[in-house]
Design an enzyme around this catalytic site. Structure first.
Site, mmCIF file in Angstrom:
data_model
loop_
_atom_site.group_PDB
_atom_site.id
_atom_site.type_symbol
_atom_site.label_atom_id
_atom_site.label_comp_id
_atom_site.label_asym_id
_atom_site.label_seq_id
_atom_site.Cartn_x
_atom_site.Cartn_y
_atom_site.Cartn_z
ATOM 1 N N HIS A 81 3.170 -21.479 22.473
ATOM 2 C CA HIS A 81 1.802 -21.378 21.947
ATOM 3 C C HIS A 81 1.017 -22.636 22.277
ATOM 4 C CE1 HIS A 81 1.542 -24.274 18.608
ATOM 5 N NE2 HIS A 81 2.845 -24.116 18.511
ATOM 6 N N CYS A 82 -0.281 -22.492 22.243
ATOM 7 C CA CYS A 82 -1.185 -23.649 22.355
ATOM 8 C C CYS A 82 -2.136 -23.527 21.173
ATOM 9 C CB CYS A 82 -1.905 -23.646 23.697
ATOM 10 S SG CYS A 82 -2.905 -22.171 23.977
#
Ligand code: FAD
Length: 564
Positions: free
Chosen positions: A509-510
């Site tokens: 994820h970011c």
């Protein structure tokens, strides 16, 4: 030759049918019966009187009988209730509610637009509390005056549909303490559970006591008692748990009802009597996506159905293309719009589907009022046909959902969304609008370019010690991150990817899902086969977790929330 048209109901559908009939036939006799004291008021603006945005209750009334007579030569009879229909004689029996007089009126064609009435279940103790419902100007005026006079310590709104939400918001804006009780695990059922969590937080952050997944089982004096045992002290109750189509006349006259309990009509909105039409909240309509009938209690469909009926009466072709259901609602600083099917609806249908959850900016990021936009598009597999969409943000959501609603009506696929030419300049959007962007992501998912997991699965991943990789920069990570997540910023990934194991699934994820998508592609190119993008990124995960953490005392899976 002139004809005589009778209309039952003088608000959305009724008034619209009357006006259109007059435009199509100058000589016809048109009588519109309304059992309430007002015709043609804005139902949709009723909640806004509570906050004073619509200052006077009279402002809610758009037309009165004098104007109908003067402008349209329409006989609008308020306080006149249609009691029964004699289909054989083609006449109705009407009661003048002021004089008590009962009289008959014949018709060539009869249009029924009696709407739907608020449901008030016989909950034990209901006679001990001040219960209000909201359907017309009289109702809202009564509630507003009562609240102003009694200045209650708390108002409890029961039901988190769009009417309950609007009433809640306007009461808060008027300075009242409000509790909102919803029996389902979420408010606004037209949205999927993970989408609506940001609204749960917004409601809570605006000081409302939001209770979901709990229902009212009893009342006592100034008290609401819930199934969980919780009690709310409240001098005013607004009941908005749903509406029931007004089918009394239809039943009495032997008109067919559909399987939803609403009136059954054909594609021209004719009942099983060739001289009686029905429109609006009282009927069920055909859903082009489910290929089944459903109830759609919204103003736009009622107005357009009414126009179609007048056209059909005058021999014009009515091309009924069916319905998909599109709606928008404001929830404090957020706007939320939805169209078509959501995942909850699809769970009961035999349709294979996929979804793309994205959180793009609604305007060019450097514009001062750019906001994140939670956006979800749902599509059929393997065709890519768009089935539904939901958008929640502080900016313009209805424009995006209107585009998708239009696309669905024309049978568009996610590839079509990708290619749509939409207006762009920095104060309005982005060169690749959220709609286009959702088309890109959905097309990639459809073609198997990458795999994703929902933000709703992250807690389970954390609890199972899954390998979660955060590819944001260190400063972002330090402000808040998923507990146990590994951090390798995207800018270092190509140099450090060998630190990542190849034999376990890697969940990446970011902040919002875009950098992590790039990271997924990089790792795939390096030979990783089990890589997944976490949809919605850290802001999606944070929004998803926040409300339940705060209201249940559950242990957070993040060190700090990254909220928008
Ligand atoms: P109505 O507009 O309700 O009109 C029916 C009328 O028929 C009633 O006034 C009733 O008194 C009268 N009547 C019934 N029986 C008889 C009888 N026997 N004799 C004489 N008269 C009779 N929709 C949206 O799309 N967007 C919104 O933002 C929105 N907000 C809303 C907010 C509120 C608080 C409410 C109550 C509704 C809202 N709606 C909204 C829904 C929308 O108002 C309805 O879908 C629409 O008004 C339905 O039109 P209708 O003609 O079927 O019924």
């Amino acid at each position: 030759m002139s004809n005589k048209y009778l209309i039952v109901g003088g608000v959305a559908g009724g008034a619209s049918a009357a006006a259109r009939l007059r435009r199509l036939g100058e000589e016809d006799e048109i009588i519109m019966f309304e059992k309430g004291p007002d015709v043609s008021f804005s139902n949709c603006c009723l909640p806004y009187h509570l906050s004073g945005q619509v200052k006077h209750a009279e402002d809610l009334i758009l037309m009165n009988p004098e104007k109908f007579r003067g402008q349209y030569n329409i006989d609008a009879r308020v306080n006149n209730e249609v009691l029964s229909i004699d289909r054989a004689k083609k006449e109705v029996e009407v009661k003048d509610l002021i004089s008590g007089k009962i009289y008959k009126e014949s018709y060539d064609k009869l249009i029924l637009s009696p709407g739907a009435s608020p449901i008030v279940p016989p909950i034990p103790g209901i006679e001990k509390v001040n219960v209000f419902t909201i359907r017309n100007v009289v109702d809202i005026d009564k509630l507003n005056k009562f609240i102003k006079k009694e200045n209650p310590s708390r108002v409890t709104v029961i039901g988190g549909g769009f009417i309950g939400i609007e009433v809640m918001e306007n009461l808060v804006e008027a300075g009242h303490k409000v509790s909102l009780v919803e029996a389902l695990p979420q408010v606004l059922n037209q949205f999927d559970y993970e989408m609506v969590q940001i609204l749960h937080r917004e409601i809570m952050d605006n000081g409302v006591e939001l209770i979901v997944g709990d229902k009212v089982t009893a009342f006592d004096t100034n008290k609401v008692i819930l199934e969980s045992g919780k009690e709310i002290i409240s001098e005013v109750i607004v009941m908005s748990i749903g509406i029931r189509p007004e089918t009394g006349l239809a039943r009495q006259a032997g008109l067919d009802l559909g399987k939803t309990g609403a009136m059954k009509v054909d594609p021209n909105f004719l009942t099983n009597d060739p001289d009686i039409y029905a429109v609006g909240d009282a009927i069920e309509v055909y859903n082009t996506l489910t290929q089944d009938n459903f109830k759609l209690s919204l103003a736009g469909p009622a107005l357009k159905q009414a126009r179609s009926v007048a056209d059909h009466i005058h021999g014009k072709t009515v091309n009924n293309t069916g319905y998909i259901g599109s709606s928008v609602v404001k929830v404090f600083s957020f706007n939320a719009a939805a169209t078509g099917l959501n995942e909850k609806a699809l769970a009961n249908l035999n349709i294979d589907y996929g979804w793309a959850d994205i959180i793009p900016k609604d305007k060019v990021g450097i514009m001062p009022d750019a906001e994140e936009l939670g956006f979800k598009v749902i599509f059929e597999k393997p065709t890519g046909r768009v089935l539904g969409a939901q958008a929640i943000g502080r900016g313009n959501v209805d424009k995006r959902i209107d585009v998708i609603a239009t696309a669905i009506k024309f049978g568009a696929t996610v590839e079509n969304l990708r290619d749509l030419e939409l207006c762009y300049a920095p104060p309005f959007g982005t060169g690749k609008d959220a709609v286009n962007f959702s088309g890109y992501v959905a097309s990639n998912l459809l073609q198997g370019v990458f795999k994703q997991v929902s933000m709703s699965k992250v807690r389970e991943l954390v609890e199972n010690d899954a390998y979660i990789l955060d590819v944001r920069e260190m400063d972002e990570y330090e402000l808040g991150h998923i507990k146990k997540a590994k951090i390798i910023p995207l800018s270092q990934l190509r140099d450090r990817y060998e630190e990542i194991p190849k034999d376990v699934p890697v969940y990446i994820h970011c902040r919002s899902g875009q950098r992590s998508y790039n990271a997924v592609l990089t790792l795939k190119a390096k030979g990783y086969t089990q890589v997944f993008n976490i949809s919605g990124g850290f802001i999606g995960i944070s929004a998803y977790e926040y409300f339940t953490d705060k209201t249940t005392g559950r242990k957070p899976i993040v060190t700090e929330y990254g909220l928008r």
